[in-house]
Design an enzyme around this catalytic site. Sequence first.
Site, PDB file in Angstrom:
ATOM      1  N   GLU A 236      36.940  40.762  32.813  1.00  0.00           N
ATOM      2  CA  GLU A 236      36.837  42.130  32.301  1.00  0.00           C
ATOM      3  C   GLU A 236      38.205  42.621  31.828  1.00  0.00           C
ATOM      4  O   GLU A 236      38.322  43.261  30.770  1.00  0.00           O
ATOM      5  CB  GLU A 236      36.281  43.063  33.382  1.00  0.00           C
ATOM      6  CG  GLU A 236      36.118  44.491  32.873  1.00  0.00           C
ATOM      7  CD  GLU A 236      35.765  45.480  33.966  1.00  0.00           C
ATOM      8  OE1 GLU A 236      34.993  45.122  34.879  1.00  0.00           O
ATOM      9  OE2 GLU A 236      36.270  46.615  33.910  1.00  0.00           O
ATOM     10  N   SER A 333      34.625  40.351  41.802  1.00  0.00           N
ATOM     11  CA  SER A 333      35.651  41.320  42.187  1.00  0.00           C
ATOM     12  C   SER A 333      35.097  42.378  43.135  1.00  0.00           C
ATOM     13  O   SER A 333      35.680  42.673  44.175  1.00  0.00           O
ATOM     14  CB  SER A 333      36.215  41.987  40.924  1.00  0.00           C
ATOM     15  OG  SER A 333      37.024  43.078  41.254  1.00  0.00           O
TER      16      SER A 333
END
Length: 418
Positions: A236, A333
């Site tokens: 990301e 994450s």
Amino acid sequence: MPTSDFDAADGGPPPRVLVADALLPADGPAVPCPAGVLLAGELARAGAAHRSGPIPLPGPGTEEGVLTAVFDGPDGGTAGLGAAAAPDDPAAGEAARAAFGAWRAVAGVPRRVLLAAPRSFCAGVERAVEAVERALEQHGPPVYVRKQIVHNSRVVAELEERGAVFVDELDAVPEGAVTVFSAHGVSPAVHAEAERRRLGVIDATCPLVSKVHAEARRFAGRGDTVVLIGHAGHEEVEGTLGEAPERTVLVENAEQAAALEVDDPGRVSYLTQTTLAVDETAGVVDALRDRFPELRGPDSADICYATTNRQEALSAIAAETDLVLVVGSGNSSNSVRLVELAERHGTPAHLIDGPADIRPGWLEGAAAIGLTAGASAPPALVDEVIAALRGLGPLSVTEHETTRETVRFSLPSPVRRG
Ligand code: SF4
């Protein structure tokens, strides 16, 4: 045990240990062994080839080396554990004894599970997984997916079985092929390469990641230095950095924020990765604001609703538990942040891909277990963990819901019906 129980099947390595999925008494009903998956996990870590199947309960004439135990199970019933090693394999016998002994030592005692809610799949992950499923239905395999569609090994393995091909970069995709971009988003350079190679792109970038990309363009467009708070190397972050690479700097913690040098301290904006810890990120923003008092941020928080909700739900139960299990993969994450959050509440916590990853030592003295799952972990994995824990003795399960999620995203237009 008949030696045929240890014959190789399907050309694979011969199983050297049989793990009981049921124990069979000479008379009476079979004793279920739902904790067999836990024992199998221990054998896998020891490198012992194994398979599951029924094992007769010892009686007259049973060979040595068959290990079984029956104890109080859930709902007033019984549960069992069992393992048997190939008689001609002392190493397998040793592995079976060690695994059986470790799990037997923590079996048969009552426990309770506090289940955090919300947990598991978020709207962005559901959308991305469904986009690949629809692409496979519409185009047939192979459908190429750049990077893991979401950071979960079970999801990726199941889509691979159905014909999805996961690649690291677009140069591994044949010219013109149908290609899905993952939920984590891609940089404009990747879009440009896909166009050059005439790929049939289905962009499954989560709309909440796309929002951060739009902010990056907007902030950079007004001449600001854009400080992206996030973890180096995360997909990301790579995608967001790519929106305005010449104007964006990555900051991972408060120390880096405090030491940051920029061209114009009066023109600094910040953005964040969507899956950070809410409490830690606030500290980084404070450090940035101390350094750059005119710091500007996004209109609404970049840490997404799903990350925030899962952290709040876990915070509500973590301190009441002796152990927290977070279902999620190591590269997820938001799942890793949940483990760290539980630890900040003072509770030992572990990330598991599924029940086979649970270690017997974790359960010693753990009467109350907190259970949650990251936004990329399928709900079925949580059910599998509960089922395995039920195989260790009486278990009560209580869900603690802090908020109800109603967010839904429409599918990417190429795979939307109607
Ligand atoms: S965790 Fe948040 S940003 Fe990531 S896919 Fe889910 S909803 Fe989107």
